[in-house]
Design a protein around this motif. Structure first.
Motif, PDB file in Angstrom:
ATOM      1  N   GLU A 122     -16.413 -46.599  22.712  1.00 30.15           N
ATOM      2  CA  GLU A 122     -16.140 -47.942  23.221  1.00 30.15           C
ATOM      3  C   GLU A 122     -17.416 -48.771  23.237  1.00 30.15           C
ATOM      4  O   GLU A 122     -17.413 -49.936  22.856  1.00 30.15           O
ATOM      5  CB  GLU A 122     -15.550 -47.856  24.637  1.00 30.15           C
ATOM      6  N   ALA A 166     -20.009 -56.988  29.755  1.00 33.81           N
ATOM      7  CA  ALA A 166     -19.549 -56.307  30.968  1.00 33.81           C
ATOM      8  C   ALA A 166     -19.040 -54.907  30.639  1.00 33.81           C
ATOM      9  O   ALA A 166     -19.328 -53.942  31.353  1.00 33.81           O
ATOM     10  CB  ALA A 166     -18.445 -57.131  31.638  1.00 33.81           C
ATOM     11  N   VAL A 167     -18.293 -54.797  29.557  1.00 37.52           N
ATOM     12  CA  VAL A 167     -17.739 -53.492  29.198  1.00 37.52           C
ATOM     13  C   VAL A 167     -18.860 -52.551  28.757  1.00 37.52           C
ATOM     14  O   VAL A 167     -18.859 -51.362  29.091  1.00 37.52           O
ATOM     15  CB  VAL A 167     -16.651 -53.627  28.114  1.00 37.52           C
ATOM     16  N   TRP A 170     -20.421 -51.247  31.782  1.00 35.44           N
ATOM     17  CA  TRP A 170     -19.521 -50.241  32.377  1.00 35.44           C
ATOM     18  C   TRP A 170     -19.647 -48.921  31.620  1.00 35.44           C
ATOM     19  O   TRP A 170     -19.682 -47.854  32.228  1.00 35.44           O
ATOM     20  CB  TRP A 170     -18.072 -50.737  32.350  1.00 35.44           C
ATOM     21  N   THR A 174     -20.778 -45.541  33.331  1.00 41.49           N
ATOM     22  CA  THR A 174     -19.791 -44.465  33.324  1.00 41.49           C
ATOM     23  C   THR A 174     -20.330 -43.227  32.627  1.00 41.49           C
ATOM     24  O   THR A 174     -20.134 -42.103  33.093  1.00 41.49           O
ATOM     25  CB  THR A 174     -18.503 -44.955  32.638  1.00 41.49           C
TER      26      THR A 174
END
Lengths: 189, 189
Positions: A122, A166-167, A170, A174
């Motif tokens: 991702e 933002a992702v 994250w 994470t």
DNA sequence: TAGCACATGTAATAAGTTACATGATTTT
DNA sequence: AAAATCATGTAACTTATTACATGTGCTA
């Protein structure tokens, strides 16, 4: 009035508000400009154009340039009004379906390292996207420096950038958390 | 193999991996836990459960508790394997359709103040969402403090928070830009 | 006793993608 | 000469929501 749940027709009205064009060109424009937040397939576009003409939102003119036939659509006043009215109606929140998060949610059942791998993938997707957004911003400034809609177009790109950033953050946070818990497979590290 | 484009079956397998339950309960669980990134309607759930039993991914047992009949589904080994395999396959990027951005993109054609109003409404939606995420995080820590899947669940909530925060910031930045350009209607200011 | 939550399911409809069919022109 | 691009369109299929149909049990 417009009882549809989606805005296929409105997206085409919007494109036509930038000038007359064919269905094929609409598809191309979407691919170039709105693909990160909106796109339509030919299977949606052509039937929608027929309905739009039936409803008086657009007119068609068959052109044959160099023997190659194409249908050029043009916005009517009714179409313009319809577009403007739609722009004033509060946007409906989209139904979100995020397969990545579904996998993370059930991460407990995954093999060691599987979720970390998802997060890494991702992160890479977001980086690629960010590069595309940066390029899009530059291209817009170059090619359409004086276009009155430029500020709006840039806003949509900035939205994509804000989301991608933002992702990415994250993903980093994470991944670190998974690492801390020993949930990153050795092969990946 | 799984030729489907969506993960309806997998989402149900995931829920069943947390323990046997009925279709009705699966819907409730999704509403409570995954609604911000995944949900299924009864019209999807019941037919999918039937197929899952046919394919040997789950078994059914008809229970009648206090005369009220219900069908409790239970994951089989094949179902568990299928879930684990799916968790190892890279998530497909979702098709994004963002009506808000479509309206912003055509903002040039809107009435004065219309796009600013869209941005304000979006900002409010994000704030509401953020509050729900904060509440969800607290509730999870309270009710499932020792659940082995808790870290994963929290990751999905943090994703939502990160996104909501990013969009909120975009809203503020965008509103300011519209204001600077005199594109905020007086009634709204 | 009315209404809501529990509980399962189907039918109608909407929405969307993909593949196919057709054919011209342009590029390699 | 083949492949890619331009160009329009339809058919089959998949996916998904919504409304409806049906019935039980609990609560105000």
């Amino acid at each position: 009035m417009s009882l549809e749940k989606t805005s296929t027709v409105e997206s085409l009205l919007g494109l036509l508000s930038q000038g007359p064009m064919s269905g094929y060109e609409m598809r191309q424009m979407m691919e170039r400009s709105t693909t990160s937040f909106w796109s339509e397939s030919f299977g949606q576009i052509y039937p929608a154009l027929r309905r739009m003409v039936e409803d008086g939102l657009a007119t068609v003119e068959e052109q044959s340039k160099d023997g190659r036939a194409k249908k050029v659509y043009r916005l009517t006043d009714a179409g313009e009004r319809r577009l403007r009215r739609w722009l004033g109606v509060e946007a409906r929140p989209q139904v979100r379906r995020n397969e990545l998060l579904l996998k993370v949610y059930f991460g407990d059942r995954a093999e060691r390292g599987a979720i970390a791998a998802q997060v890494v993938a991702e992160r890479e997707r977001c980086e690629d996207e960010m590069h595309r957004f940066e390029a899009a911003l530059l291209r817009m400034e170059m090619e359409h420096a004086r276009h009155p809609a430029l500020p709006y177009w840039k806003m949509t790109v900035r939205y994509g950038m804000a989301e991608a950033k933002a992702v990415m953050e994250w993903c980093d946070e994470t991944f670190e958390e998974l690492e801390k818990r020993g949930l990153v497979s050795r092969a990946r590290m």
